[in-house]
Design a protein around this motif. Sequence first.
Motif, PDB file in Angstrom:
ATOM      1  N   SER A   1      -0.643  -2.726   7.180  1.00  0.00           N
ATOM      2  CA  SER A   1      -0.960  -2.931   5.762  1.00  0.00           C
ATOM      3  C   SER A   1      -1.275  -4.389   5.455  1.00  0.00           C
ATOM      4  CB  SER A   1       0.200  -2.472   4.879  1.00  0.00           C
ATOM      5  OG  SER A   1       1.347  -3.261   5.081  1.00  0.00           O
TER       6      SER A   1
ATOM      7  N   MET B   1      -4.680  -5.113   3.771  1.00  0.00           N
ATOM      8  CA  MET B   1      -4.739  -5.063   2.311  1.00  0.00           C
ATOM      9  C   MET B   1      -4.134  -6.328   1.715  1.00  0.00           C
ATOM     10  SD  MET B   1      -5.589  -2.965  -0.293  1.00  0.00           S
ATOM     11  CE  MET B   1      -5.361  -1.230   0.137  1.00  0.00           C
TER      12      MET B   1
ATOM     13  N   CYS C   1     -10.349  -2.051  -2.794  1.00  0.00           N
ATOM     14  CA  CYS C   1      -9.028  -1.727  -2.232  1.00  0.00           C
ATOM     15  C   CYS C   1      -8.944  -0.269  -1.805  1.00  0.00           C
ATOM     16  CB  CYS C   1      -7.931  -2.044  -3.239  1.00  0.00           C
ATOM     17  SG  CYS C   1      -7.605  -3.800  -3.432  1.00  0.00           S
ATOM     18  N   SER C   2      -9.580   0.617  -2.554  1.00  0.00           N
ATOM     19  CA  SER C   2      -9.553   2.030  -2.174  1.00  0.00           C
ATOM     20  C   SER C   2     -10.299   2.248  -0.862  1.00  0.00           C
ATOM     21  CB  SER C   2     -10.160   2.897  -3.281  1.00  0.00           C
ATOM     22  OG  SER C   2     -11.538   2.622  -3.469  1.00  0.00           O
TER      23      SER C   2
ATOM     24  N   PHE D   1      -8.013   1.036   1.851  1.00  0.00           N
ATOM     25  CA  PHE D   1      -6.982   2.061   2.044  1.00  0.00           C
ATOM     26  C   PHE D   1      -7.511   3.200   2.906  1.00  0.00           C
ATOM     27  CE2 PHE D   1      -5.327   6.194   0.752  1.00  0.00           C
ATOM     28  CZ  PHE D   1      -3.975   6.030   0.972  1.00  0.00           C
TER      29      PHE D   1
ATOM     30  N   LEU E   1       0.114   0.517   2.101  1.00  0.00           N
ATOM     31  CA  LEU E   1      -1.248   0.218   1.659  1.00  0.00           C
ATOM     32  C   LEU E   1      -1.396   0.496   0.171  1.00  0.00           C
ATOM     33  CD1 LEU E   1      -3.398   1.688   4.584  1.00  0.00           C
ATOM     34  CD2 LEU E   1      -3.336  -0.708   3.883  1.00  0.00           C
ATOM     35  N   LEU E   2      -0.911   1.654  -0.250  1.00  0.00           N
ATOM     36  CA  LEU E   2      -0.993   2.001  -1.662  1.00  0.00           C
ATOM     37  C   LEU E   2      -0.120   1.084  -2.505  1.00  0.00           C
ATOM     38  CD1 LEU E   2      -2.250   3.967  -3.667  1.00  0.00           C
ATOM     39  CD2 LEU E   2      -0.297   5.488  -3.308  1.00  0.00           C
TER      40      LEU E   2
END
Length: 211
Positions: free
Chosen positions: A1, A4, A43-44, A47, A76-77
């Motif tokens: 992660s 991100m 960001c999506s 992800f 990540l979320l």
Amino acid sequence: SILMTIFIQAFRYSAEPFFFAQRKDDDNRKVYARVMKYFVIACSLIFLFTANNLSWIQFMIGKDYRSGMAVVPVLLLANLFLGIYFNLSIWYKLTNKTMYGAWITVFGAAVTLGLNFWWIPIYGYMGSAWATLICYGSMMVVSYFLGQRYFPVKYGLKRIFTYLGIALLLYYLSTFIQTGWIAVDIILKNMIIVPYLLLLWKTEVPALRKK
């Protein structure tokens, strides 16, 4: 992660000076809303590409740590929510109400500590990952509603939620792809992202051309 996290930190260092530079612009709130939308889109995509390629990304870390790969999509979320919070936090910086930022941070810390003490003995490191997600998510929500009170910005929530929802749905569908062949799984899991890219191309590129 960390992928991100790196993106969010790079964005934060460059975005904050930009936000302050736009402060005196009559259309500054429209700019803030537009930046938020494209931030969520970026960001999506991070992800989706990261979560859907864990089958080979796991080989970049030691074998002893691969059992913990299940936390990656959750973190990540969580970091995506943290990035949204950073975007939203501009309201208390522009209005000189930075004390609210401190209180939101304290609130997030309390949520994290409480959930960690509760969930880690039961769920282990997954409990800590979910606690992080809920912490950042709650900070994001609180900051949004306070921001709408003191420095209202008309964010495109419908489109933002749509993009996030589709990204999460595609990731969920990708978890069912298990052919037993890593190469085939990688191809199929990346192909499932194509409809999302086509949607972004159809909805966002024409708008950018008009501008």
